[in-house]
Write a protein that holds these residues in place. Structure first.
Motif, PDB file in Angstrom:
ATOM      1  N   ASP A  18       1.257  -1.035  -0.374  1.00 33.87           N
ATOM      2  CA  ASP A  18      -0.220   0.040  -0.069  1.00 33.87           C
ATOM      3  C   ASP A  18       0.489   1.473  -0.029  1.00 33.87           C
ATOM      4  O   ASP A  18       0.437   2.628   0.348  1.00 33.87           O
ATOM      5  CB  ASP A  18      -1.199   0.110   0.986  1.00 33.87           C
ATOM      6  N   TYR A  21      -0.518   3.930  -2.511  1.00 37.43           N
ATOM      7  CA  TYR A  21      -1.286   5.036  -1.912  1.00 37.43           C
ATOM      8  C   TYR A  21      -1.409   6.376  -1.946  1.00 37.43           C
ATOM      9  O   TYR A  21      -1.697   7.691  -2.321  1.00 37.43           O
ATOM     10  CB  TYR A  21      -2.213   4.229  -0.376  1.00 37.43           C
ATOM     11  N   LYS A  22       0.036   6.956  -1.163  1.00 32.92           N
ATOM     12  CA  LYS A  22       0.403   8.117  -0.725  1.00 32.92           C
ATOM     13  C   LYS A  22       0.190   8.763  -2.395  1.00 32.92           C
ATOM     14  O   LYS A  22       0.315   9.789  -1.862  1.00 32.92           O
ATOM     15  CB  LYS A  22       1.410   8.266  -0.103  1.00 32.92           C
ATOM     16  N   ASP A  25      -3.804  10.301  -5.655  1.00 30.54           N
ATOM     17  CA  ASP A  25      -4.654  11.581  -5.485  1.00 30.54           C
ATOM     18  C   ASP A  25      -7.011  10.780  -5.102  1.00 30.54           C
ATOM     19  O   ASP A  25      -7.120  10.458  -6.013  1.00 30.54           O
ATOM     20  CB  ASP A  25      -4.650  12.793  -6.547  1.00 30.54           C
ATOM     21  N   GLY A  26      -7.208  10.955  -3.142  1.00 29.79           N
ATOM     22  CA  GLY A  26      -8.232  10.608  -3.395  1.00 29.79           C
ATOM     23  C   GLY A  26      -9.049  11.192  -2.978  1.00 29.79           C
ATOM     24  O   GLY A  26     -10.118  11.486  -2.439  1.00 29.79           O
ATOM     25  N   ARG A  27      -9.226  12.663  -3.983  1.00 26.53           N
ATOM     26  CA  ARG A  27     -10.213  13.542  -3.662  1.00 26.53           C
ATOM     27  C   ARG A  27     -11.656  12.914  -4.124  1.00 26.53           C
ATOM     28  O   ARG A  27     -12.642  13.048  -4.042  1.00 26.53           O
ATOM     29  CB  ARG A  27     -10.203  14.935  -4.828  1.00 26.53           C
ATOM     30  N   ARG A  29     -12.118   9.213  -5.951  1.00 26.78           N
ATOM     31  CA  ARG A  29     -12.038   7.934  -5.886  1.00 26.78           C
ATOM     32  C   ARG A  29     -10.865   7.359  -4.328  1.00 26.78           C
ATOM     33  O   ARG A  29     -10.384   8.226  -4.353  1.00 26.78           O
ATOM     34  CB  ARG A  29     -13.113   7.356  -5.923  1.00 26.78           C
ATOM     35  N   SER A  30     -11.156   6.758  -3.547  1.00 26.48           N
ATOM     36  CA  SER A  30     -10.294   6.697  -2.883  1.00 26.48           C
ATOM     37  C   SER A  30      -8.918   5.634  -3.823  1.00 26.48           C
ATOM     38  O   SER A  30      -9.149   5.088  -5.001  1.00 26.48           O
ATOM     39  CB  SER A  30      -9.858   5.836  -1.602  1.00 26.48           C
ATOM     40  N   ALA A  31      -8.009   5.718  -2.857  1.00 28.09           N
ATOM     41  CA  ALA A  31      -6.604   5.555  -3.838  1.00 28.09           C
ATOM     42  C   ALA A  31      -6.867   3.514  -4.006  1.00 28.09           C
ATOM     43  O   ALA A  31      -6.297   3.731  -5.106  1.00 28.09           O
ATOM     44  CB  ALA A  31      -5.491   5.745  -2.994  1.00 28.09           C
ATOM     45  N   GLN A  32      -7.533   2.929  -2.801  1.00 32.55           N
ATOM     46  CA  GLN A  32      -8.160   2.010  -3.190  1.00 32.55           C
ATOM     47  C   GLN A  32      -8.391   1.718  -4.222  1.00 32.55           C
ATOM     48  O   GLN A  32      -8.137   0.594  -4.821  1.00 32.55           O
ATOM     49  CB  GLN A  32      -8.755   1.032  -2.039  1.00 32.55           C
ATOM     50  N   GLN A  33      -9.210   2.253  -4.042  1.00 32.14           N
ATOM     51  CA  GLN A  33     -10.307   1.856  -5.093  1.00 32.14           C
ATOM     52  C   GLN A  33      -9.677   2.119  -6.648  1.00 32.14           C
ATOM     53  O   GLN A  33      -9.942   1.499  -7.843  1.00 32.14           O
ATOM     54  CB  GLN A  33     -11.665   3.044  -5.333  1.00 32.14           C
ATOM     55  N   GLN A  34      -9.003   3.244  -6.502  1.00 30.68           N
ATOM     56  CA  GLN A  34      -7.788   4.335  -7.789  1.00 30.68           C
ATOM     57  C   GLN A  34      -7.571   2.558  -8.171  1.00 30.68           C
ATOM     58  O   GLN A  34      -7.211   2.106  -9.605  1.00 30.68           O
ATOM     59  CB  GLN A  34      -7.290   4.962  -7.770  1.00 30.68           C
TER      60      GLN A  34
END
Lengths: 248, 278
Positions: A18, A21-22, A25-27, A29-34
């Motif tokens: 993970d 993830y950082k 850009d999770g604004r 949808r979340s990093a995980q979703q992407q």
């Protein structure tokens, strides 16, 4: 910075690391979703390739089970070729270790046969060397000769009639191996392509040993010492265009 | 650099499902695009199909194998096979994507977007230049649809695409569906994106269908082209004029006539634009 980003992305996609993830850009949808969208696409692409390569295996296992088995393989086996057609070369070895298919004793050899068929279809064309000069070689010169098998060829030895299982599941037929007598002698095959036509040739054990020696890069002298039908096999292979080249 | 024969009108992406139909019926499609990676390094019937179609129609080559944005070295084996195919078949256009597809010998066979940074632009432009020099021809790069955004991006996707084309002196394959999909997924204005595209570098456009996946759109090439994509295409043709346009379909492939119907729709838009311009 770019190499590190690409490394983190691949680790995230293939090994669920993970750290990536950082980077995202999770604004919206979340990093995980992407990342999940890309992971699904990656797995879906390889699954589609495997469905194309292993139609008989899929029929034997049923679509749902086959997909689950492939996804387990895909998760463990990153694709290491730019050419997606080269993916899943080790699927038969995976199947041998995959406990849920333990009872399907013939399955890994069916997979090997389907892989060989796929490989024969895909392999690049080559120009066969002219073998007529061999006729003029004396015995000593012949003994020091090395031959090469055509690149499309796969040699397969199986304790099961995988050719019959394969044939029974072609052209829309679907015959379960229960209807095929599995209790027969080991069978030996060459799977290869000549021009546009792919072949599965059932061959004698002794010819198989001869071809295996060629594949293992023994010269004709060494092969002759271990094979009493040496001359017969050499002629058969030349007639069938099993060889692509020779060298000393 | 070698100049290539021009094409016009609406072509169709050639897929194995349609080989027999196209050879038998010889439809009036002005040109076909082949996914060239499927033919490189392969023999037998695969090569024969390519030979057959090259004798029947003008072809364009479209690939993913250059992985132009990757930090791995350029794959010389792939480029060598591509160059050989270009010399043999003389395609009208050669295109790949503004993306990366793998790193350190692991390949995802998917189109991964670049971060929109100065570093990434210089990196990918340098590789496009190397590829063009090696192939001795200008190539087209295609904007990809995307489902992720990097925190480090310093410019918009449209600015990045235009900047890379300028740096590399390459052409642009403008995928209208990809613009719409990314605009929806990342909430930007697709028409503003079009306004930033370098008109003189656009040598081809792509049209395809997407799939709705809840809160995002997926570029599946598995459906007819959606109304908003047609609208955006119309806008693009009005702005840039007629360009060779391709109908792409990769999943759940229907009968060839369905693709022809989509091509006819695009042809009507091109015709209207040309009539208007005259």
């Amino acid at each position: 910075m770019l190499p590190e980003l690409q490394k983190q992305f691949m680790d995230g996609l293939l090994r669920k690391d993970d750290r990536v993830y950082k980077q995202l850009d999770g604004r919206i949808r979340s990093a995980q979703q992407q990342l999940d969208i890309y992971r699904n696409s990656y797995q879906g692409g390889l699954l589609k390739a495997m469905k194309d390569i292993y139609p008989v295996t899929q029929r034997l296992l049923g679509g749902e089970f086959f997909e689950a088995m492939c996804l387990r393989y895909i998760t463990q086996t990153p694709c290491q070729s730019l050419d997606i057609n080269k993916y899943s070369e080790t699927f038969a070895e995976f199947a041998e270790q995959f406990k849920p298919v333990d009872e399907l004793i013939y399955l890994s050899d069916v997979i090997r046969l389907e892989w060989g068929w796929h490989r024969a279809y895909q392999t690049a064309d080559i120009t066969l060397e002219d073998f007529t000069p061999l006729l003029s070689f004396d015995s000593a010169k012949l003994q020091s000769l090395y031959l090469s098998l055509v690149p499309s060829m796969t040699l397969l030895a199986s304790s099961y009639p995988v050719d019959l299982i394969w044939s029974a599941n072609q052209n829309g037929q679907a015959d379960t191996p229960e209807n095929i007598n599995l209790d027969i002698k080991p069978r030996y095959f060459t799977i290869w392509r000549n021009g546009f036509d792919s072949h599965i040739d059932l061959i004698e054990p002794d010819l198989f040993e001869f071809l295996l020696s060629i594949e293992n890069k023994l010269n004709l002298g060494a092969i002759q010492n271990n094979n009493s039908n040496f001359e017969k096999h050499l002629v058969t292979c030349l007639q069938r265009s099993y060889f692509s080249a020779y060298h000393f | 650099m070698i100049a290539r024969n021009p094409i016009s009108g609406v072509g169709i992406g050639l897929r194995a499902e349609h080989y027999e139909y196209v050879k038998r019926e010889k439809p009036t499609t002005p040109w076909f695009e082949v996914l060239i990676d499927n033919y490189l390094g392969h023999g037998g019937q695969i090569q024969q199909h390519l030979r057959d179609f090259s004798e029947l129609y003008p072809l364009t080559f479209h690939g993913v194998g250059m992985s132009l944005g990757s930090c791995d070295p350029l794959n010389k084996n792939y480029l060598g096979l591509l160059k050989k195919a270009i010399n043999t078949y003389q395609p009208a256009l050669i295109s790949d994507h503004l993306c990366w597809t793998g790193f350190q010998n692991e390949y995802v066979h998917d189109l991964l977007p670049m971060p929109y940074t100065e570093e990434a632009a210089q990196h990918v432009a340098d590789r496009i230049i190397q590829a063009q020099d090696y192939l001795n021809t200008q190539i087209l790069i295609e904007n990809v649809s995307s489902y992720m955004q990097y925190r480090t991006s310093e410019m918009s996707e449209a600015e990045f695409v235009a900047y890379v084309c300028e740096l590399a002196d390459c052409h642009l394959l403008l995928d209208i569906n990809n613009i719409y999909v990314s605009a929806f997924n990342h909430q930007f204005d697709a028409k503003e994106y079009l306004a930033l595209m370098p008109e003189n570098r656009i040598k081809e456009m792509h049209l395809a269908g997407y799939e709705e996946q809840g809160d995002y759109l997926l570029d599946t090439h598995g459906q007819t082209i959606h109304a908003p994509v047609w609208e955006l295409y119309h806008e693009a043709i009005k702005r840039f004029g007629a360009r060779p346009t391709l109908i792409e379909w990769d999943n759940d492939i229907p009968e060839f006539q369905v693709l022809q119907q989509e091509a006819n729709k695009a042809e009507q838009i091109l015709d209207r634009a040309q009539t208007h311009a005259a």
